[in-house]
Motif scaffolding. Structure first.
Motif, PDB file in Angstrom:
ATOM      1  N   ALA A 168       0.834  -1.239   0.012  1.00 38.93           N
ATOM      2  CA  ALA A 168       0.087   0.064  -0.172  1.00 38.93           C
ATOM      3  C   ALA A 168       0.743   1.100  -0.077  1.00 38.93           C
ATOM      4  O   ALA A 168       2.071   1.032   0.327  1.00 38.93           O
ATOM      5  CB  ALA A 168      -0.904  -0.106   1.123  1.00 38.93           C
ATOM      6  N   SER A 169       0.089   2.229  -0.129  1.00 43.70           N
ATOM      7  CA  SER A 169       1.033   3.824  -0.145  1.00 43.70           C
ATOM      8  C   SER A 169       1.251   4.426   0.886  1.00 43.70           C
ATOM      9  O   SER A 169       0.815   3.625   2.036  1.00 43.70           O
ATOM     10  CB  SER A 169       0.550   4.811  -1.287  1.00 43.70           C
ATOM     11  OG  SER A 169      -0.991   4.737  -1.026  1.00 43.70           O
ATOM     12  N   SER A 175      -6.889  -2.309  -1.464  1.00 42.96           N
ATOM     13  CA  SER A 175      -6.091  -1.023  -0.804  1.00 42.96           C
ATOM     14  C   SER A 175      -6.658   0.128  -0.564  1.00 42.96           C
ATOM     15  O   SER A 175      -6.782   1.203   0.303  1.00 42.96           O
ATOM     16  CB  SER A 175      -4.615  -1.025  -1.210  1.00 42.96           C
ATOM     17  OG  SER A 175      -3.972   0.060  -1.140  1.00 42.96           O
ATOM     18  N   THR A 217      -4.597   1.392  -4.918  1.00 44.38           N
ATOM     19  CA  THR A 217      -3.366   1.998  -4.286  1.00 44.38           C
ATOM     20  C   THR A 217      -3.396   3.680  -4.311  1.00 44.38           C
ATOM     21  O   THR A 217      -3.078   4.565  -5.227  1.00 44.38           O
ATOM     22  CB  THR A 217      -2.155   1.822  -4.824  1.00 44.38           C
ATOM     23  OG1 THR A 217      -1.934   0.399  -5.320  1.00 44.38           O
ATOM     24  CG2 THR A 217      -0.854   1.777  -3.907  1.00 44.38           C
TER      25      THR A 217
END
Ligand SMILES: [Zn+2]
Length: 497
Positions: free
Chosen positions: A209-210, A260, A403
């Motif tokens: 994930a970011s 996500s 994302t």
């Protein structure tokens, strides 16, 4: 490192001593007229590691210990905290909390009334296989720099980043109602990202994930299972491909959200608006109130009948998982949206009296130095029965976004706008290329009402968010969101960022 029998004895002695100090402070304020008080000793350990372009960018280890005391006097709260854990300082802190409550009681509008709570004597510990603090930092650096090397093979990837964080919190909670609870919770997580650059722009891809990766209330085994190195090549290639990809078109279309991004959609458009303190205007200063006013409970169509959202502080591995909240209420699982209908809030002892109910145990504080308040636990979307391949095959035209890259939502939690790192273009039931700079927008209930498919439990997993902000001074909290992949119809995509 193995704990010796002698070490354990010292530990138990320390817990007993702390308990005696907290008890004595609570007895004092009770004798002075407090109708209720609780005390929390919190010891919080944090290890943070960041790497960038084949170097360690930052490394820190931090230990914070202290006591927070909440006192209720003539219907008003007072709170004070101290990082000095001797008996005298704790007693003085309790006295300060009482004086603040007394002062507040002179200008109160309404009396604080607490719903009934069970008296609990218990201890709770999150299970893990490998203590993340037992892994030498050199090994963690190696995990991240191995990925860095793989990402460096793409020449247009100019910035390669990695992060690893581990947290442990030991808490002792005592109340004047006789509760006595010890908790020991461990969390950790990691992530990598690749930023590709050409003469015009940057494009980033992250895994899993970011904004630092994914997190779990588990041990280092969680990071091992992420297999960061197996995704390093893919994300670096995707970042480069995004530079050449066409811009996401501006149109109304079918939107599929990967887990996500769906986790953040749940967070912003469901998790925050169901916080009852926000709904009734008690905690509106940082991020506003909520469109989910009490009249809507039990009769408002929040989503389509496929949409089942629930809070679950008992979910193994969730970032919002615990044994007891910071009011000593046991962790619970309950419905928020049932077959599309909004049915429940996150409550505290103070707010649950509005509905003549008991608290559902969602109150937490960011460390010893803050007053606890309602926080999301794990807010999850139930899976349905679609397979991800079938879902794509069943989609004639649309995009799949994943994302997160940016988010924005209004003060009522109604009108949102999200940007993600990548969009996969879907045509005639298959993925036919990618778009860059994808965005989408909507109104919370219109969006959730347009949900017409959710994938099954094989695609469902928990996502951990370690940086949910609320309150002033701001408190940062760990929360979790379990979800799979979901499809939404007629969504506006391609708005300008
Ligand atoms: Zn948040």
């Amino acid at each position: 490192m193995q704990a010796s029998a002698g070490g354990e004895a010292i530990c138990i002695r320390k817990v007993i001593l702390m308990k005696e100090k907290l008890k004595s402070a609570l007895d004092t304020v009770e004798d002075m007229g407090a109708s209720y008080a609780d005390a929390r000793f919190v010891s919080r350990k944090v290890q943070s590691l960041e790497t960038k372009n084949d170097k360690v960018e930052a490394f820190s280890e931090d230990l914070s210990q202290g006591v927070g005391i909440r006192v209720l006097y003539k219907g008003s709260w007072g709170f004070a905290g101290t990082n000095k854990c001797d008996e005298r300082s704790i007693k003085e802190t309790a006295g300060r909390a009482l004086r603040l409550a007394r002062a507040a009681s002179r200008v109160k509008v309404l009396d604080v009334v607490l719903s009934e709570a069970p008296t609990v004597m218990d201890s709770y510990k999150t299970p893990f296989k490998i203590d993340p603090f037992s892994i030498p930092v050199e090994n963690k650096i190696e995990i991240l720099l191995d990925c860095d090397k793989i990402m460096a093979q793409e020449k247009q990837v100019k910035v390669r980043e990695g992060s690893y964080h581990a947290f442990n919190e030991k808490k002792e909670f005592l109340s004047t109602e006789g509760s006595d609870i010890q908790q020991d919770i461990t969390w950790c997580g990691a992530g990598i990202s690749a930023t590709a650059t050409d003469s015009k722009e940057n494009q980033i891809r992250s895994y899993p994930a970011s904004f630092g990766g994914d997190y779990s209330a588990r041990g280092h085994e969680f990071v091992d299972e992420l297999e960061l190195d197996k995704h390093a090549e893919r994300i670096s290639k995707e970042a480069v491909e995004l530079l050449k990809a066409p811009q996401c078109p501006r149109e109304k279309t079918t939107l599929i959200l990967g887990g996500s991004q769906l986790a953040l959609q749940i967070h912003e458009s469901c998790g925050h608006p169901i916080e009852l303190d926000r709904v009734i205007g008690m905690e509106a200063s940082f991020a506003g109130t909520s469109f989910l006013i009490p009249d809507k409970k039990g009769n408002f169509q929040y989503g389509s009948d496929l949409v089942n959202l629930y809070a679950d502080a008992t979910q193994p591995g969730g970032m919002g998982t615990f044994g007891y909240d910071d009011e000593g209420i046991p962790a619970q699982k309950f419905d928020i949206v049932d077959e599309g209908t909004f049915v429940g809030y996150l409550t505290s002892r103070e707010t649950s009296v509005l509905f003549e109910e008991k608290s559902n145990g969602t109150v937490r504080a960011d460390g010893w130095q803050r007053m606890p308040m309602i926080r999301m636990t794990n807010i999850n979307l139930k899976p349905d029965d679609w397979k991800i391949e079938e879902l794509i095959k069943d989609t004639d035209k649309g995009v799949m976004l994943d994302t997160n890259r940016s988010w924005s939502i209004d003060q009522q939690r109604l009108n949102f706008q999200f940007g993600t790192e990548i969009a996969y273009k879907i045509e005639d039931g298959s993925i036919e290329g990618i778009y860059k700079n994808p965005t989408y927008t909507g109104i919370t209930y219109d969006f959730w009402r347009s949900c017409d498919a959710i994938t099954d439990k094989d695609d469902w997993r928990m996502w951990g968010i370690p940086h949910c902000g609320k309150g002033e001074p701001m408190q940062t909290m760990f929360v979790g969101h379990g979800c799979s992949t979901a499809r939404f119809r007629d969504v506006q995509i391609g708005i300008a960022e």
